[in-house]
Enzyme design. Structure first.
Site, short mmCIF file in Angstrom:
data_model
loop_
_atom_site.label_atom_id
_atom_site.label_comp_id
_atom_site.label_asym_id
_atom_site.label_seq_id
_atom_site.Cartn_x
_atom_site.Cartn_y
_atom_site.Cartn_z
N HIS A 58 -57.63 -43.51 33.85
CA HIS A 58 -58.91 -42.75 34.04
C HIS A 58 -58.93 -42.43 35.53
CE1 HIS A 58 -63.60 -43.15 33.51
NE2 HIS A 58 -63.28 -41.94 33.51
N SER A 81 -66.93 -44.33 35.16
CA SER A 81 -67.50 -43.07 34.91
C SER A 81 -68.74 -42.53 35.69
CB SER A 81 -68.14 -43.12 33.52
OG SER A 81 -67.01 -43.50 32.56
N ARG A 113 -74.35 -32.58 31.12
CA ARG A 113 -72.89 -32.40 31.34
C ARG A 113 -72.41 -30.59 31.43
NH1 ARG A 113 -68.80 -36.62 32.55
NH2 ARG A 113 -70.12 -38.62 32.45
N ASP A 170 -60.38 -36.28 35.59
CA ASP A 170 -60.63 -37.61 34.87
C ASP A 170 -59.74 -38.39 34.20
OD1 ASP A 170 -63.18 -38.96 33.74
OD2 ASP A 170 -62.54 -38.16 31.75
N ARG A 193 -71.34 -42.22 25.85
CA ARG A 193 -70.83 -43.01 25.10
C ARG A 193 -71.50 -44.11 24.71
NH1 ARG A 193 -67.29 -45.21 28.17
NH2 ARG A 193 -68.08 -44.08 29.99
N CYS A 236 -68.86 -42.15 39.05
CA CYS A 236 -68.74 -42.73 40.50
C CYS A 236 -67.87 -41.78 41.29
CB CYS A 236 -68.00 -44.07 40.30
SG CYS A 236 -69.18 -45.24 39.38
N TYR A 241 -71.89 -36.37 20.58
CA TYR A 241 -71.82 -36.24 22.02
C TYR A 241 -70.31 -36.51 22.81
CZ TYR A 241 -72.85 -36.64 26.94
OH TYR A 241 -72.63 -36.29 28.01
N LYS A 284 -61.35 -39.26 25.88
CA LYS A 284 -61.15 -40.92 26.01
C LYS A 284 -60.47 -41.29 24.74
CE LYS A 284 -62.76 -40.75 30.16
NZ LYS A 284 -64.06 -40.09 30.53
#
Ligand code: GTP
Ligand code: SPV
Ligand code: MN
Length: 585
Positions: A225, A247, A369, A276, A68, A249, A196, A205
């Site tokens: 989130h 993100s 990912r 998420d 991002r 974590c 991406y 998001k």
């Protein structure tokens, strides 16, 4: 005949972008399969070993387009104040004009796909609909995994204008002209020059957090989130927890946790509702209810292995798109750092070059990912499709902190819990472009995802608290404390269950706690270390509060609040004053 508002959106976008062809995504397998074949024919995707990884594909993005881009993410409200100081703002008119020039004829020679998608179970009153237009097959195929797509969504929309518009154009994947723009007042998202993940899968998001947080503020609910998980005890009762970590974590890992042996034996189970994003409302029973608007997982690959997250690994064994991982050419499978101890002998790295193990470089990108279907997850909650979601017993905040934050602590009230969320900080990760490992404030893990002023967002949290008769308790955790040699002190992963059980015991009033300047701490003996090679003394170390360091922290919080500006609620300044007074006692 399609909804006239959708038709006009498609016509206008086509007039601007000039695609050769327009294809409506129906959701039928035949159409999707044809697109997969086309993507393989053009090299956009590679078909992997169909015995070992049936239905799985590999995709590489441009090396300049791997995460991002927060500095190029804009919130375009008519008044700058409404976007706030933490977001990047641009005047909507100016932004549309700039985008118009970028989009102009950008789809010549390409196909524009129309993806009707639903965030949440199709047709539920808690779900919301989006239409994403894109010139990328990769986006179509990822959206099919991450959301519910196709004709059924258009049927559910009927002739309503109530949907979120999304226009994505790859253009030339030019970094200098990459923009991810949100127009909350128009329910519109425009994304250009990226291909991406979070920049282009507009349901995630962009919609489910930035636009939805704005909608939630207007409509009285919350878009967060957060992962959602259920813990089933040996009696078969399930309690649900939602947790917000920044993100990369640990949300996916916690959401799919496998209990340590000692708990498995007793009959404990953990169920994944989401990894998420959580949409959260007050239920008629006065509790908070959370649902996962997504239908798949866009998870971090590196670090995922048999031991850390077997459920995620299993989920990715079929119907998965891998992005920017390494290609194991010996058996046409995939590899990433942390998958196995031994590196495969022959690999193509994430940039598409033969991998040289001596180079010291990573074979997979740190933010590589997998896009995998929720239904393939072995621990998927039976409540996953429940449109009401699940009732929350606890909300957990957490970050990646080498020092400062203890393993776990409990806030003293909803208001204090909102304060605890607002002062979250974490070391930055590869999930966003920019430096890695720098501590930055990331309130509620929403710094990059709040579609309006951060002070107003805090006020909305406080406001919600007044509407919840039976609010969940709010906690903070930190799995990432380091010792002097730089090793993680806490084993983490499955063993995080030990901390979650303390949290649930607190929610049920079954265990005492110790008062501290920052909130309630566990008695070290109450974190079960049975079966671990750490002692109660290690737990004590993990729970240690260094007052000097926390006073410095308080200064940092003051600066951050000042940066957010005048809309930070007075209640949170009062909480900060209390914290400082407690630390000086
Ligand atoms: P986003 O998808 O970016 O929102 O990330 P996420 O919050 O879902 O993070 P994820 O679970 O994918 O974890 C990211 C990284 O943190 C991985 O490399 C994990 O191996 C690592 N990680 C997750 N949980 C733990 C933990 O309990 N302890 C330690 N030390 N590392 C962890
Ligand atoms: C995150 O960065 O928090 C993610 C991945 O979950 S992305 O979809 O790129 O936002
Ligand atoms: Mn995320």
């Amino acid at each position: 005949m399609a909804n006239k508002y959708v038709q006009k959106f498609v016509d206008d976008a086509a007039a601007l972008c000039s695609p050769d062809k327009i294809v409506w995504i129906t959701g039928e397998e035949e159409q999707l399969e044809a697109l997969r074949r086309e993507a393989c024919a053009t090299g956009e995707m590679e078909l992997l070993n169909q015995e070992k990884l049936p239905g799985c594909y590999l995709h590489r993005t441009a090396p300049n387009d791997v995460a991002r881009v927060e500095h190029r993410t804009l919130i375009c409200t008519s008044k700058k104040e409404d976007a706030g100081n933490i977001n990047n703002w641009m005047d909507p008119k100016e932004c549309y004009k700039m985008l118009g020039e970028i989009y102009k004829d950008s789809m010549k020679g390409r196909t524009m796909y129309v993806i009707p998608y639903s965030m949440g179970v199709i047709g539920s009153k808690f779900s919301k609909i989006g239409i994403e237009l894109t010139d990328s097959i990769y986006v179509v195929l990822n959206m099919d995994i991450m959301t519910r797509v196709g004709n059924k969504v258009l049927e559910a929309l009927g002739d309503s204008p109530d949907y979120v518009k999304g226009l994505h154009g790859k253009v030339n994947v030019d970094e200098e002209k990459r923009y991810i723009c949100h127009f909350p007042e128009d329910n519109t998202i425009c994304s250009v020059n990226s291909a991406y993940g979070g920049n282009v899968l507009l349901g995630k998001k962009c919609f489910a957090l930035r636009i939805a947080s704005y909608q939630g503020k207007q409509e009285g609910w919350m878009a967060e989130h957060m992962l959602i998980l259920g813990i089933e005890n040996p009696e078969g009762e399930v309690k649900y927890i939602a947790a917000a970590f920044p993100s990369a974590c640990g949300k996916t890992n916690l959401a799919m946790l496998i209990p340590p042996e000692i708990y498995k034996k007793k009959g404990y189970k953990v169920w994944c509702v989401g990894d998420d994003i959580a949409w959260i409302r007050v239920g008629e029973d006065g509790r908070l209810w959370a649902m996962n608007p997504e239908n798949g997982f866009f998870g971090v690959a590196p670090g995922t292995n048999e031991k850390s997250n077997p459920n995620a690994l299993y989920t990715t064994l079929k119907d998965t798109i891998f992005t920017n991982v390494a290609h194991n050419t010996d058996d046409n499978t995939v590899w990433w750092e942390g998958l196995t101890k031994e590196k495969p002998a022959n690999m193509i790295d994430w940039k598409g070059n033969p991998y040289n193990a001596e180079s010291g470089e990573k074979a997979a990108h740190p933010n590589s990912r997998f896009t995998a279907r929720a239904k393939n997850c072995p621990c998927l909650s039976p409540e996953f499709e429940n449109p009401q979601g699940v009732p929350l017993s606890a909300i957990v905040f957490g970050g990646r902190r080498a020092k400062t934050a203890p393993l776990v602590y409990e806030s003293t009230s909803w208001q204090n819990g909102v304060f605890v969320g607002s002062i979250m900080a974490s070391e930055t990760t590869a999930a966003a472009s920019g430096a890695v490992g720098v501590v930055r404030r990331d309130p509620m893990a929403m710094r990059p995802f709040t579609g309006y002023d951060m002070g107003d967002y805090f006020a909305h949290w406080l406001e919600m608290g007044k509407k919840i008769k039976n609010p969940p308790k709010i906690f903070n955790v930190n799995w990432f404390r380091l010792d002097d040699e730089g090793h993680f002190i806490w084993p983490g992963f499955g063993d995080n269950m030990r901390v979650l059980l303390w949290i649930l015991a607190r929610c049920e009033g079954k265990v005492d706690a110790v008062e501290s300047p920052i909130g309630f701490l566990p008695n070290a003996e109450d974190i079960n270390v049975e079966g671990l090679d750490i002692t109660v003394d290690t737990i004590k170390e993990l729970l240690d509060i260094d007052k000097e360091v926390w006073l410095e922290e308080a200064e940092g919080i003051k600066d951050f609040y000042a940066q957010i500006g005048e809309r930070v609620p007075a209640e949170l300044y009062a909480e900060l004053d209390t914290l400082i007074a407690n630390l000086k006692k």
